[in-house]
Scaffold this active site. Structure first.
Site, PDB file in Angstrom:
ATOM      1  N   ASN A  59      15.078  37.437  64.144  1.00 11.30           N
ATOM      2  CA  ASN A  59      14.374  36.192  62.405  1.00 11.30           C
ATOM      3  C   ASN A  59      15.265  35.276  62.741  1.00 11.30           C
ATOM      4  OD1 ASN A  59      13.926  35.128  60.147  1.00 11.30           O
ATOM      5  ND2 ASN A  59      11.806  36.496  60.033  1.00 11.30           N
ATOM      6  N   HIS A 103      16.377  32.084  58.424  1.00 13.48           N
ATOM      7  CA  HIS A 103      17.568  31.313  57.644  1.00 13.48           C
ATOM      8  C   HIS A 103      17.961  30.629  58.211  1.00 13.48           C
ATOM      9  CE1 HIS A 103      16.280  34.089  54.239  1.00 13.48           C
ATOM     10  NE2 HIS A 103      15.951  34.863  55.251  1.00 13.48           N
ATOM     11  N   HIS A 133       8.812  32.949  60.550  1.00 11.95           N
ATOM     12  CA  HIS A 133       7.982  33.102  58.971  1.00 11.95           C
ATOM     13  C   HIS A 133       7.914  31.192  58.471  1.00 11.95           C
ATOM     14  CE1 HIS A 133       6.675  34.727  55.114  1.00 11.95           C
ATOM     15  NE2 HIS A 133       5.388  33.977  55.408  1.00 11.95           N
ATOM     16  N   ARG A 142       6.092  29.869  55.969  1.00 12.04           N
ATOM     17  CA  ARG A 142       5.111  30.196  54.433  1.00 12.04           C
ATOM     18  C   ARG A 142       4.702  29.251  53.507  1.00 12.04           C
ATOM     19  NH1 ARG A 142       8.719  33.988  51.677  1.00 12.04           N
ATOM     20  NH2 ARG A 142       7.677  33.910  49.969  1.00 12.04           N
ATOM     21  N   ARG A 171       9.461  26.497  52.707  1.00 12.07           N
ATOM     22  CA  ARG A 171      11.392  26.729  51.972  1.00 12.07           C
ATOM     23  C   ARG A 171      11.921  26.758  53.183  1.00 12.07           C
ATOM     24  NH1 ARG A 171      11.142  32.400  49.177  1.00 12.07           N
ATOM     25  NH2 ARG A 171       9.068  31.498  48.283  1.00 12.07           N
ATOM     26  N   GLU A 177       5.057  34.897  61.442  1.00 12.30           N
ATOM     27  CA  GLU A 177       4.882  35.522  60.490  1.00 12.30           C
ATOM     28  C   GLU A 177       3.791  34.828  59.230  1.00 12.30           C
ATOM     29  OE1 GLU A 177       7.540  37.305  58.273  1.00 12.30           O
ATOM     30  OE2 GLU A 177       8.674  38.447  60.107  1.00 12.30           O
ATOM     31  N   THR A 217       9.535  38.687  51.765  1.00 13.70           N
ATOM     32  CA  THR A 217       9.142  39.468  51.479  1.00 13.70           C
ATOM     33  C   THR A 217       9.023  40.842  50.832  1.00 13.70           C
ATOM     34  OG1 THR A 217       8.338  38.190  53.598  1.00 13.70           O
ATOM     35  CG2 THR A 217       6.736  39.910  53.085  1.00 13.70           C
ATOM     36  N   GLU A 227       3.987  46.682  61.031  1.00 13.23           N
ATOM     37  CA  GLU A 227       4.903  47.175  61.464  1.00 13.23           C
ATOM     38  C   GLU A 227       6.230  47.474  59.891  1.00 13.23           C
ATOM     39  OE1 GLU A 227       7.521  43.278  62.216  1.00 13.23           O
ATOM     40  OE2 GLU A 227       8.934  43.395  60.230  1.00 13.23           O
ATOM     41  N   HIS A 254      12.785  44.705  57.417  1.00 11.56           N
ATOM     42  CA  HIS A 254      13.205  43.903  56.650  1.00 11.56           C
ATOM     43  C   HIS A 254      14.708  44.903  56.156  1.00 11.56           C
ATOM     44  CE1 HIS A 254      12.797  41.805  52.730  1.00 11.56           C
ATOM     45  NE2 HIS A 254      11.952  40.766  53.483  1.00 11.56           N
TER      46      HIS A 254
HETATM   47  N1  PXP Z   1      10.169  41.533  59.326  1.00 14.38           N
HETATM   48  C1  PXP Z   1       8.835  40.831  58.418  1.00 14.38           C
HETATM   49  C2  PXP Z   1       7.871  41.648  58.358  1.00 14.38           C
HETATM   50  C3  PXP Z   1       8.989  40.334  56.948  1.00 14.38           C
HETATM   51  O1  PXP Z   1       8.202  39.909  56.375  1.00 14.38           O
HETATM   52  C4  PXP Z   1      10.879  40.480  57.372  1.00 14.38           C
HETATM   53  C5  PXP Z   1      11.539  39.296  56.665  1.00 14.38           C
HETATM   54  O2  PXP Z   1      11.212  37.544  56.167  1.00 14.38           O
HETATM   55  C6  PXP Z   1      11.302  40.519  58.473  1.00 14.38           C
HETATM   56  C7  PXP Z   1      11.546  41.233  59.641  1.00 14.38           C
HETATM   57  C8  PXP Z   1      13.517  40.516  58.503  1.00 14.38           C
HETATM   58  O3  PXP Z   1      13.591  41.149  56.874  1.00 14.38           O
HETATM   59  P1  PXP Z   1      15.349  40.581  57.275  1.00 14.38           P
HETATM   60  O4  PXP Z   1      15.478  39.048  57.184  1.00 14.38           O
HETATM   61  O5  PXP Z   1      15.553  41.841  55.201  1.00 14.38           O
HETATM   62  O6  PXP Z   1      15.771  41.466  58.302  1.00 14.38           O
END
Ligand code: PXP
Length: 254
Positions: free
Chosen positions: A12, A15, A48, A50, A54, A75, A106, A156, A199
Site C-alpha cells: 500500500n 503514505h 486508498h 479517501r 488526504r 481501496e 481505517t 480482507e 492492517h
Molecule cells: N488493508 C486495508 C483494507 C486498509 O484499509 C489498510 C490501511 O489503509 C491496509 C490494509 C494497510 O494497513 P497498514 O497501512 O496499517 O499496513
C-alpha cells in the site's frame, strides 16, 4: 515454494502520498514507489482514495492503473462518487472499506450487517464490470457470513486489533484476537470466500499471519513505508517477502 502456496504481498503506497502532500508538489511520487515495490517483489499495489483526498489523489489512481505491471487493488468507500471512479478506472480489484473523516486510518472493519443493501449494490456493479471485490471486515462470524451472502468473492480480515494488542504488550488480548482471526479465516474458507488480511502488520506479525494456510494475500502499507526510511524500500520489501515465506514454510513443514 510453489505459486499455489505462496502468499501474495500487496504494498500500500498511501503514505508515500502522505509525505508528498505534507509539502505539496510531486515528490515523493507514489507511482515511483509502486514501480520500485514491484521491482523488489510486490505482487500488487494497493491505494486508498479517501473522500478527503488526504493522501492518494485521483491522478495517482489513474497513473497507477496506467503505469504498473501488477494488479491494482483500489481501496474505497462504497459511495456513488468512488463507485463511478472505480468503474471508469477498472482496477483489477476493489477493496470496500468503511471511512470516517475524523479517523487517522481505517479503524475498524465494515459493518456488513448494517450496510448490506448499499454494499450489495456496490458488489453487484463492480462484479458486472469484472472487478474482483473484497470486503474489509473484522473476523466476526456474523460479518463473515453476511459477506458471503452478499456475494463478495473475497474478504480482507482486519488484523489491526491483534497487532495493536501485541504492540501494547497485552498478551491475553493478543491471544484472543489471534484465535478470532484463526477461527474467522477457517469459517470464511468453509463459505468459499477467498481470504486476505491486513492492517498494522510488520515483519513479525506478517510472518505469523502467513502461518494460516487459508490466507492468500496480505496488504501492508504504513510499516513498509516507515521502515523504508531506515532500510530502503527494496530491502524492506525483500525482508517482508522473506518473513511471509518463512511463515508459509512452517505450514508446509507441518
Ligand atoms: N488493508 C486495508 C483494507 C486498509 O484499509 C489498510 C490501511 O489503509 C491496509 C490494509 C494497510 O494497513 P497498514 O497501512 O496499517 O499496513
Amino acid at each position: 515454494m510453489s505459486e499455489t502456496s505462496r502468499i501474495r504481498l500487496g504494498v500500500n503506497v498511501d503514505h508515500v502520498a502522505t509525505v508528498r502532500n505534507a509539502r505539496g508538489g510531486r515528490h515523493p511520487d507514489p507511482v515511483r514507489a509502486a514501480l520500485a515495490a514491484i521491482e523488489a517483489g510486490a505482487d500488487g499495489i494497493t491505494a486508498h482514495l479517501r473522500e478527503d483526498r488526504r493522501h492518494i489523489v485521483d491522478d495517482d489512481i489513474a497513473r497507477l492503473k496506467a503505469e504498473i505491471s501488477r494488479p491494482l487493488n483500489f481501496e474505497m468507500a462504497a459511495t456513488p462518487e468512488m463507485l463511478a471512479i472505480a468503474l471508469a478506472t477498472r482496477p483489477h480489484a476493489v477493496c470496500l472499506v468503511p471511512e470516517k473523516r475524523t479517523e487517522r486510518t481505517t479503524e475498524g472493519g465494515l459493518d456488513v450487517l448494517a450496510q448490506g443493501a448499499v454494499l450489495g449494490r456496490a458488489i453487484e456493479a463492480l462484479r458486472k464490470a469484472s472487478i474482483r471485490v473484497s470486503l474489509f471486515i473484522a473476523a466476526d462470524p456474523p460479518q463473515i457470513e453476511m459477506a458471503a451472502r452478499l456475494g463478495a468473492p473475497v474478504i480482507e480480515i482486519h488484523t489491526g486489533a491483534w497487532c495493536e494488542a501485541i504492540t501494547q504488550g497485552n498478551r491475553a488480548e493478543a491471544e484472543s484476537e489471534w484465535r478470532r482471526i484463526d477461527d474467522g479465516v477457517r469459517l470464511a474458507t468453509s463459505l468459499a470466500l477467498e481470504v486476505h488480511a491486513g492492517h498494522g502488520l510488520d515483519h513479525a506479525t506478517a510472518e505469523r499471519v502467513s502461518t494460516l494456510p487459508e490466507i492468500v494475500e496480505l496488504n501492508i502499507g504504513h510499516f513498509i513505508i516507515g521502515e523504508a526510511i531506515f532500510d530502503g524500500l527494496g530491502e524492506t520489501i525483500r525482508r517482508m517477502r522473506a518473513a511471509m515465506d518463512r511463515g508459509r514454510a512452517r505450514v508446509l513443514a507441518r
